[in-house]
Motif scaffolding. Structure first.
Motif, short mmCIF file in Angstrom:
data_model
loop_
_atom_site.label_atom_id
_atom_site.label_comp_id
_atom_site.label_asym_id
_atom_site.label_seq_id
_atom_site.Cartn_x
_atom_site.Cartn_y
_atom_site.Cartn_z
N GLN A 214 0.68 1.68 5.56
CA GLN A 214 -0.58 1.32 4.92
C GLN A 214 -1.39 2.55 4.50
O GLN A 214 -2.12 2.52 3.50
CB GLN A 214 -1.41 0.44 5.86
N CYS A 218 1.54 1.36 1.14
CA CYS A 218 2.74 0.53 1.23
C CYS A 218 2.54 -0.57 2.29
O CYS A 218 1.75 -0.42 3.22
CB CYS A 218 3.96 1.37 1.59
N ARG A 219 3.30 -1.65 2.14
CA ARG A 219 3.17 -2.76 3.08
C ARG A 219 4.11 -2.63 4.27
O ARG A 219 3.82 -3.14 5.35
CB ARG A 219 3.45 -4.08 2.35
N GLY A 264 -1.62 0.25 -2.79
CA GLY A 264 -0.82 -0.90 -2.38
C GLY A 264 0.35 -1.11 -3.30
O GLY A 264 0.82 -0.21 -3.98
N ARG A 265 0.84 -2.33 -3.35
CA ARG A 265 2.00 -2.64 -4.16
C ARG A 265 1.69 -2.37 -5.63
O ARG A 265 0.63 -2.68 -6.13
CB ARG A 265 2.39 -4.10 -3.98
#
Length: 274
Positions: A214, A218-219, A264-265
């Protein structure tokens, strides 16, 4: 002027920077005023977009931490030309005073001495004006150094040095903290050149808990491995029938061109490809 030139720029392995600074002070100690002025307008007082690669590839050691910093006085071309002409005029006046004052004035007469005194007073006014400008440049450099010293004590600086995350949130995957700990985990846990991701995650959670996907937008860990483009990732079926992720590091490549913006994505590569 010697102070400006001695301290405005340093680059190289961090364990050599202080020695470099001392060496530069020694080299400048006996330089003529004309030589100092030339150096001043080659590296300190410059036009905008005058960038120099202080850590060139192929010449910078890769087995030690290296860094570079540079302080410059940036001016428009017209203003820079005026400043250079003024300082060069100061050098010419200094040379005239040192080498030709006695030849120019009859110092054996009252009138000659009076004329020489008036000339020296006029020169002093010009010197004082130029000195004030150069002193302003030096003050600006000291203020910038103080701000830099303050920044090095901040959390933002730690994020930059330890994790490779710039204050604007962008980072370069090859030198990011999370890629570094993935490589360290590989050194401890590799089996035949590949490392099980679940075991690496356990090791990193106990040794580097601050490194999380994170933090880098990224997840999950597989996304880090994929988007960083620093590792090969494959899935194998374990003895219990579960699908397990394995990874291995690719050969180290240039850092240039791998800057990414967190978000993030869907993070995007800001320039080039790693």
């Amino acid at each position: 002027m010697k102070t400006l030139l001695a301290h405005h720029e340093l680059a190289g392995p961090v364990d050599t920077l202080e020695a470099q600074r001392a060496s530069r002070v020694d080299k400048l100690a006996d330089k003529s005023l004309g030589t100092l002025v030339k150096a001043l307008f080659e590296s300190y007082a410059v036009v905008d977009d005058c960038e120099r690669d202080l850590l060139p590839e192929g010449k910078t050691p890769t087995d030690r931490v290296a860094m570079a910093f540079s302080q410059r006085m940036v001016m428009a071309p017209e203003r820079l030309a005026q400043a250079r002409a003024a300082v060069e005029d100061l050098v010419a006046m200094r040379n005239q005073l040192v080498h030709h004052l006695i030849d120019r004035f009859d110092l054996w007469s009252d009138d000659g001495c009076a004329a020489a005194a008036r000339h020296l007073e006029a020169c002093y006014e010009r010197i004082d004006q130029h000195f004030g400008e150069l002193a302003g440049w030096a003050r600006s450099m000291d203020e910038a150094r103080a701000l830099m010293a303050s920044f090095t004590q901040s959390d933002a600086f730690r994020e930059l040095v330890v994790n490779g995350i710039a204050p604007d949130g962008s980072f370069e995957w090859p030198v990011s903290g999370i890629v570094g700990v993935l490589r360290k985990a590989e050194q401890h846990l590799s089996e035949g050149g590949w490392t099980r991701l679940d075991r690496a995650r356990e090791w990193m959670a106990s040794t580097h808990p601050e490194q999380t996907p994170q933090k880098y937008g990224c997840r999950a860990w597989p996304q880090v491995l994929s988007e960083s483009r620093q590792f090969d990732l494959e899935y194998r079926v374990g003895e219990d029938g579960r699908k397990l992720a394995w990874y291995r590091a690719r050969a180290l490549r240039s850092v240039r061109g791998a800057r990414t913006e967190r978000g993030g994505r869907g993070d995007k590569v800001a320039k080039g490809q790693p």
